[in-house]
Design a protein around this motif. Structure first.
Motif, PDB file in Angstrom:
ATOM      1  N   ASN A   1       0.839  -1.193   0.000  1.00 42.09           N
ATOM      2  CA  ASN A   1       0.000   0.000   0.000  1.00 42.09           C
ATOM      3  C   ASN A   1       0.880   1.251   0.000  1.00 42.09           C
TER       4      ASN A   1
ATOM      5  N   ASP B   1       0.267   3.974   3.105  1.00 41.64           N
ATOM      6  CA  ASP B   1       0.883   3.573   4.370  1.00 41.64           C
ATOM      7  C   ASP B   1       2.395   3.792   4.328  1.00 41.64           C
TER       8      ASP B   1
ATOM      9  N   ASN C   1      -6.372   5.560  -0.438  1.00 46.33           N
ATOM     10  CA  ASN C   1      -6.146   4.516   0.561  1.00 46.33           C
ATOM     11  C   ASN C   1      -5.888   3.148  -0.061  1.00 46.33           C
ATOM     12  N   ASN C   2      -6.407   2.909  -1.281  1.00 49.77           N
ATOM     13  CA  ASN C   2      -6.346   1.584  -1.880  1.00 49.77           C
ATOM     14  C   ASN C   2      -5.281   1.458  -2.970  1.00 49.77           C
TER      15      ASN C   2
ATOM     16  N   VAL D   1      -2.054   0.491  -4.577  1.00 55.91           N
ATOM     17  CA  VAL D   1      -0.940  -0.428  -4.314  1.00 55.91           C
ATOM     18  C   VAL D   1       0.106  -0.268  -5.407  1.00 55.91           C
TER      19      VAL D   1
END
Length: 414
Positions: free
Chosen positions: A267, A270, A296-297, A299
């Motif tokens: 991710n 993060d 947030n999603n 990758v």
């Protein structure tokens, strides 16, 4: 002519010449046959005319003279007037003359078949040569691609005669030279890798000892402000030296190709938040803010350790060139073909004179207010991003801030 140095071309021209000679001889034979046939037809016609005249007037001697004696111009004129009167002249349609029509029909097909067979034979020979030549070129192209893909032992077939074999021989010489150079480069990289490893171990020991000695001195309560001040400065310079050495070693490893990235899907938000946390204390102390705007999603496949180094250097550079109240914005952009990480600040900006040199190692701008940097952080960032198959671009305007764009193509990262 050099073109005849090629054996296959010599064969082709020899075959075509032999074919043409064969058709010339065949043509002469057919011409002789046509002439004899025409002669037979002409004699037959004369026999018919003579018989017709004999039957009509019976004067045999006069008829013989008509076919055997030389004719005068007056004879020609009289005959021309006589026959033109019944429509028998050069403009008469061939189909109205039975013997001529039969002669044309007999040999027109023969001449057409001869010309057609000659054309087909020549085309077939040229086609066979073209196919063979094309196979040679395709094999050479395949071998060259194989060499480019790492098979450095492969060589082109240069054992024949001609210009093509000379070209293949020159390519083989170039390939041998290139393979030797590649081998030497591999050996140099291995040597540099080993040397870097040795230097790294050798430098760590004295640096660790100096840090330990300085900490011992700091722990001693000497009640001397000058000594304490110098100890703090020594400690700061030791840490700076250690950081510089580590960055130089990292850059050298990247240059030597001694780094194998450990890419993993992770991710991105993060990851960026963890980097920001490393600079949060400094940013708060200097009155600056770091803002993150990322899905947030989202990758991304990357090496966490090395990409952390690249982005950290850019954020550190932004903090070095902003003042209290400024902000650093980090955002992510997901497009169908690429993932972009954008790091933007509203600080001092970069002078137009320096924009083309900021990624050059050890480059120091005469306009820079940062006197502690040595000019390898952004160089290291660029090398790491490119190692990930990405590109890094910078836009800046003096007094208005700077934007770094890290672009990673999905074709190389997914």
């Amino acid at each position: 002519m050099k073109i005849f140095d090629i054996k296959d071309l010599r064969k082709l021209f020899t075959l075509i010449i032999a074919l043409l000679l064969s058709y010339i001889l065949l043509g002469q034979a057919i011409l002789a046959m046509i002439t004899n046939d025409y002669k037979s037809g002409l004699i037959k016609h004369d026999y018919e005319v003579a018989g017709y005249l004999y039957r009509d007037n019976g004067n045999m001697s006069h008829i013989k003279e008509a076919f055997t004696q030389k004719k005068s111009v007056e004879d020609y004129r009289s005959g021309e007037i006589l026959l033109k009167g019944v429509g028998y002249d050069a403009s008469t349609n061939n189909n109205l003359i039975p013997n001529l029509k039969a002669f044309n029909n007999k040999y027109a097909v023969l001449v057409f078949c001869l010309s057609f067979s000659m054309g087909i034979t020549l085309l077939f020979i040229l086609f066979i040569f073209a196919v063979k030549f094309n196979k040679t070129l395709e094999k050479a192209s395949s071998d060259i691609l194989s060499f480019m893909n790492g098979n450095h032992e492969i060589r082109l077939d240069d054992n024949k005669e001609g210009s093509l074999s000379k070209l293949f021989s020159a390519i083989n010489m170039m390939a041998t030279s290139q393979a030797t150079h590649i081998t030497k480069e591999k050996q140099n990289k291995e040597f540099l890798k080993d040397t870097i490893s040795d230097i790294s171990h050798q430098l760590k020991t004295p640096l660790a000892a100096l840090e330990m000695y300085n900490e011992i001195i700091l722990d001693e309560n000497v009640n001397n402000d000058v000594v304490s001040s110098f100890n703090l400065k020594i400690n700061s310079e030791l840490k700076r030296m250690e950081n510089l050495i580590q960055n130089l070693l990292k850059l050298a490893k990247l240059d030597a190709g001694a780094i194998e990235l450990n890419k993993q899907k992770s991710n991105l938000k993060d990851f960026l938040e963890s980097i920001i946390m490393r600079f949060q204390t400094r940013a708060q102390h200097e009155g600056k803010s770091i803002i993150l705007n990322c899905d947030n999603n989202l990758v991304f496949i990357y090496d966490k350790e090395w990409l952390l180094e690249a982005i950290s250097n850019i954020i550190k550079n932004a903090l070095d060139h902003t003042e209290s109240g400024n902000e650093i914005c980090i955002s992510c952009d997901n497009t169908p073909v690429a993932i972009r990480i954008i790091i933007k600040d509203n600080g001092f900006g970069i002078h137009a004179e320096d924009l083309h040199y900021i990624f050059k190692r050890f480059y120091r701008s005469r306009f820079s207010k940062n006197t502690r940097g040595v000019g390898i952080g952004l160089t290291l960032s660029k090398s790491i991003v490119e190692k990930h198959g990405g590109t890094i671009m910078v836009e800046s305007e003096l007094g208005s801030g700077t934007v770094f764009r890290l672009i990673f193509s999905k074709l190389t990262t997914l």
